[in-house]
Scaffold this active site. Structure first.
Site, PDB file in Angstrom:
ATOM      1  N   ARG A 234       0.784  -1.417  -0.049  1.00  0.00           N
ATOM      2  CA  ARG A 234      -0.037  -0.125   0.000  1.00  0.00           C
ATOM      3  C   ARG A 234       0.804   1.203   0.003  1.00  0.00           C
ATOM      4  O   ARG A 234       1.850   1.260   0.902  1.00  0.00           O
ATOM      5  CB  ARG A 234      -0.894   0.089   1.273  1.00  0.00           C
ATOM      6  CG  ARG A 234      -2.022  -0.867   1.116  1.00  0.00           C
ATOM      7  CD  ARG A 234      -3.268  -0.372   0.115  1.00  0.00           C
ATOM      8  NE  ARG A 234      -4.128  -1.293  -0.143  1.00  0.00           N
ATOM      9  CZ  ARG A 234      -4.371  -2.429  -0.881  1.00  0.00           C
ATOM     10  NH1 ARG A 234      -3.521  -2.713  -1.600  1.00  0.00           N
ATOM     11  NH2 ARG A 234      -5.362  -3.153  -0.937  1.00  0.00           N
ATOM     12  N   ASP A 258       4.626  -0.255  -7.297  1.00  0.00           N
ATOM     13  CA  ASP A 258       3.494  -0.597  -7.772  1.00  0.00           C
ATOM     14  C   ASP A 258       2.380  -0.060  -7.207  1.00  0.00           C
ATOM     15  O   ASP A 258       1.239   0.016  -7.493  1.00  0.00           O
ATOM     16  CB  ASP A 258       3.258  -1.990  -7.516  1.00  0.00           C
ATOM     17  CG  ASP A 258       2.052  -2.547  -8.448  1.00  0.00           C
ATOM     18  OD1 ASP A 258       1.977  -2.178  -9.674  1.00  0.00           O
ATOM     19  OD2 ASP A 258       1.358  -3.432  -7.907  1.00  0.00           O
TER      20      ASP A 258
HETATM   21  P1  NAI Z   1      -1.687 -11.245   4.821  1.00  0.00           P
HETATM   22  O1  NAI Z   1      -2.872 -10.615   5.729  1.00  0.00           O
HETATM   23  O2  NAI Z   1      -1.785 -12.616   4.236  1.00  0.00           O
HETATM   24  O3  NAI Z   1      -0.390 -10.783   5.390  1.00  0.00           O
HETATM   25  C1  NAI Z   1       0.063  -9.701   5.884  1.00  0.00           C
HETATM   26  C2  NAI Z   1       1.015 -10.076   7.095  1.00  0.00           C
HETATM   27  O4  NAI Z   1       1.586  -8.672   7.570  1.00  0.00           O
HETATM   28  C3  NAI Z   1       0.714 -10.818   8.092  1.00  0.00           C
HETATM   29  O5  NAI Z   1       1.553 -11.765   8.397  1.00  0.00           O
HETATM   30  C4  NAI Z   1       0.764  -9.723   9.201  1.00  0.00           C
HETATM   31  O6  NAI Z   1       0.990 -10.527  10.294  1.00  0.00           O
HETATM   32  C5  NAI Z   1       1.696  -8.764   8.732  1.00  0.00           C
HETATM   33  N1  NAI Z   1       1.573  -7.504   9.549  1.00  0.00           N
HETATM   34  C6  NAI Z   1       0.583  -6.790  10.156  1.00  0.00           C
HETATM   35  N2  NAI Z   1       1.012  -5.892  10.612  1.00  0.00           N
HETATM   36  C7  NAI Z   1       2.242  -5.719  10.655  1.00  0.00           C
HETATM   37  C8  NAI Z   1       3.164  -4.767  11.276  1.00  0.00           C
HETATM   38  N3  NAI Z   1       2.878  -3.949  11.944  1.00  0.00           N
HETATM   39  N4  NAI Z   1       4.466  -5.166  10.893  1.00  0.00           N
HETATM   40  C9  NAI Z   1       4.963  -6.194  10.099  1.00  0.00           C
HETATM   41  N5  NAI Z   1       3.923  -6.997   9.627  1.00  0.00           N
HETATM   42  C10 NAI Z   1       2.911  -6.861  10.108  1.00  0.00           C
HETATM   43  O7  NAI Z   1      -1.975 -10.385   3.328  1.00  0.00           O
HETATM   44  P2  NAI Z   1      -1.359 -10.625   2.060  1.00  0.00           P
HETATM   45  O8  NAI Z   1      -2.296 -11.234   0.934  1.00  0.00           O
HETATM   46  O9  NAI Z   1      -0.024 -11.123   1.919  1.00  0.00           O
HETATM   47  O10 NAI Z   1      -1.401  -9.026   1.405  1.00  0.00           O
HETATM   48  C11 NAI Z   1      -0.376  -8.095   1.753  1.00  0.00           C
HETATM   49  C12 NAI Z   1      -0.707  -6.804   1.282  1.00  0.00           C
HETATM   50  O11 NAI Z   1      -0.605  -6.709  -0.162  1.00  0.00           O
HETATM   51  C13 NAI Z   1      -2.195  -6.440   1.460  1.00  0.00           C
HETATM   52  O12 NAI Z   1      -2.509  -5.657   2.747  1.00  0.00           O
HETATM   53  C14 NAI Z   1      -2.636  -5.353   0.297  1.00  0.00           C
HETATM   54  O13 NAI Z   1      -2.065  -4.118   0.863  1.00  0.00           O
HETATM   55  C15 NAI Z   1      -1.329  -5.601  -0.583  1.00  0.00           C
HETATM   56  N6  NAI Z   1      -1.895  -6.119  -1.794  1.00  0.00           N
HETATM   57  C16 NAI Z   1      -1.119  -5.399  -3.247  1.00  0.00           C
HETATM   58  C17 NAI Z   1      -1.857  -5.979  -4.343  1.00  0.00           C
HETATM   59  C18 NAI Z   1      -1.362  -5.318  -5.474  1.00  0.00           C
HETATM   60  O14 NAI Z   1      -2.086  -5.312  -6.595  1.00  0.00           O
HETATM   61  N7  NAI Z   1      -0.517  -4.600  -5.603  1.00  0.00           N
HETATM   62  C19 NAI Z   1      -3.017  -6.997  -4.349  1.00  0.00           C
HETATM   63  C20 NAI Z   1      -3.382  -7.485  -3.163  1.00  0.00           C
HETATM   64  C21 NAI Z   1      -2.826  -7.132  -1.944  1.00  0.00           C
END
Ligand code: NAI
Length: 332
Positions: A234, A258
Site C-alpha cells: 500500500r 506498484d
Molecule cells: P496477509 O494478511 O496474508 O499478510 C499480511 C502480513 O503482514 C501478516 O503476516 C501480518 O502479520 C503482517 N503484519 C501486520 N501488521 C504488521 C506490522 N505492523 N509489521 C509487520 N508485519 C505486519 O496479506 P497478503 O495477502 O499477504 O497481502 C499483503 C498486502 O499486499 C495487502 O495488505 C495489500 O495491501 C497488498 N496487496 C497488493 C496488491 C497489488 O495488486 N499490488 C494485491 C493484493 C494485496
C-alpha cells in the site's frame, strides 16, 4: 439473483462472464461507472452490488443502497477500508469479499520490479529501441548471495520469501507474527536488523495505523547504502517525501513501486492526455532508478479467475444463508 457490477473494465467482464456459466441463477449487469453516492441510485431493481477497491461506499451510498433494497455487497477485492461497515451492519446488508486470490501474482510482480530496477531493464528497453546498444548506466548486481528483507510474511510475503530463496538470497523477515512455514528458508529479525542488513527490501504488510509511513526518514537512514526498495503493498507504507529525499541523497540503488501515496486518481485510468499538476508521480518518475507500475501486482489471468470464482461462491454462500470466512463485519 440480480447483481449490478460497478467500475468494470473489459477484463473484469471477460473473467466474470466465463465463470458465470456455472451460475445460471445469477444475472449481472456490468457498469463502467464506479459506485459512489451519486451512482448508488442505479442499483434500483437489483438484489446485490459488486464493487472494487476505489468505490466510495460511505454512509450516504449505503443508505441509498438500502433504500433500493440491496441486501448484499460483494467486494471483488481483499480490502474494505472504503466501506462504512457500521451503516452496512445497521441496515442488515451482508458484505463478502475476496481475501486472497493469487499471492504469487503480487510476489512475482515485486520480484519483477526488483529485477527491473537492478538490471535497469526499464532503461535498456528504451535504449535498444533507439538503436543505442551501449551498456552505459545499465550495470546491476547479482541477487544471488545477497540479502533480501521481507516485511510482512503473510500470503504474499511468504511467496516473496520463496522467490528470493530460489534466487539464492539469504532471506531476513520481519512480521508481528512468525510464519512457521518459512522457518527453513527465512530468519526472523527485528525491523532495525532487517533494514541494516538487506540489499533488497520488499514490503508486504497491510496498511494500518502501525505501518503507515513505516518507511520514513529515520528508517531510510537505517538502510544499507545502495539498497533496492520495492513496495507492492500500500502506498502509504512509504512516506513519499522521505523517499524522494533518500533518492536524491543516492541512498537507493533502485526503487520499484506498484503503489504510492498519490495513486488514487491514477489507478486504472488513462490520463495520458492530461497535464498533471503538483504530481509527485512525475517527480518520482524523473529519477532514472525508479520504476513505477500502477497497482498491477494482482493482474494475472489466474488472479482474475480466482476473484471471479470466489465472488460468485460468495453469492452462493449468501443465498444458502451460511456464514462464510469471507464475511466482512464491523469489528474487523
Ligand atoms: P496477509 O494478511 O496474508 O499478510 C499480511 C502480513 O503482514 C501478516 O503476516 C501480518 O502479520 C503482517 N503484519 C501486520 N501488521 C504488521 C506490522 N505492523 N509489521 C509487520 N508485519 C505486519 O496479506 P497478503 O495477502 O499477504 O497481502 C499483503 C498486502 O499486499 C495487502 O495488505 C495489500 O495491501 C497488498 N496487496 C497488493 C496488491 C497489488 O495488486 N499490488 C494485491 C493484493 C494485496
Amino acid at each position: 439473483m440480480k447483481i449490478l457490477f460497478y467500475d468494470t473494465k473489459v477484463y473484469d467482464q471477460e473473467s466474470f462472464t466465463s465463470e458465470l456459466e456455472a451460475y445460471p441463477d445469477v444475472e449481472v449487469k456490468f457498469l463502467k461507472t464506479d459506485l459512489t453516492r451519486n451512482t448508488a441510485e442505479l442499483s434500483h431493481g437489483y438484489d446485490a452490488v459488486c464493487a472494487f477497491v476505489n468505490s466510495d461506499i460511505g454512509t450516504r451510498t449505503v443508505e441509498i443502497l438500502h433504500e433500493n433494497g440491496i441486501r448484499l455487497i460483494l467486494m471483488r477485492c481483499a480490502g474494505f477500508n472504503n466501506v462504512d461497515l457500521k451503516t452496512v451492519e445497521k441496515y442488515g446488508i451482508r458484505i463478502l469479499r475476496v481475501p486472497g486470490y493469487s499471492p504469487e501474482a503480487v510476489a512475482e510482480h515485486a520480484m519483477g520490479l526488483a529485477l527491473t530496477v537492478n538490471r535497469r531493464l526499464h532503461k535498456s528497453y528504451i535504449k535498444v529501441r533507439e538503436n543505442d546498444f551501449s551498456l552505459g548506466s545499465l550495470m546491476g548486481f547479482n541477487f544471488h548471495g545477497k540479502t533480501a528483507g521481507i516485511v510482512g510474511t503473510g500470503k504474499i510475503g511468504a511467496a516473496m520469501v520463496r522467490i528470493c530463496h530460489g534466487f539464492g538470497m539469504k532471506v531476513l523477515a520481519y512480521d508481528v507474527y512468525k510464519n512457521p512455514d518459512l522457518q527453513e528458508i527465512a530468519e526472523y529479525v527485528s525491523l532495525e536488523e532487517l533494514l541494516s542488513q538487506s540489499d533488497l527490501i520488499s514490503l508486504h504488510c497491510p496498511l494500518t495505523e502501525d505501518t503507515r509511513h513505516l518507511i520514513n526518514r529515520e528508517t531510510i537512514r537505517k538502510m544499507k547504502d545502495s539498497v533496492i526498495l520495492v513496495n507492492t503493498s500500500r502506498g502509504a507504507l512509504v512516506k513519499t517525501e522521505a523517499l524522494i529525499e533518500g533518492i536524491r541523497a543516492h541512498k537507493f540503488f533502485g526503487v520499484g513501486l506498484d503503489v504510492y501515496e498519490e495513486e488514487t486518481p491514477n489507478v486504472f485510468e488513462d490520463r495520458s492526455d492530461e497535464i498533471l499538476e503538483h504530481s509527485v508521480t512525475a517527480r518520482l518518475l524523473s529519477f532514472p532508478n525508479v520504476m513505477i507500475t500502477s497497482h498491477q501486482g494482482f493482474f494475472t489471468r489466474e488472479a482474475l479467475s480466482a476473484i471471479a470464482r470466489t465472488t460468485l461462491e460468495n453469492v452462493r454462500a449468501f443465498e444458502s444463508g451460511e456464514p462464510s470466512p469471507n464475511d466482512v463485519t464491523a469489528g474487523m
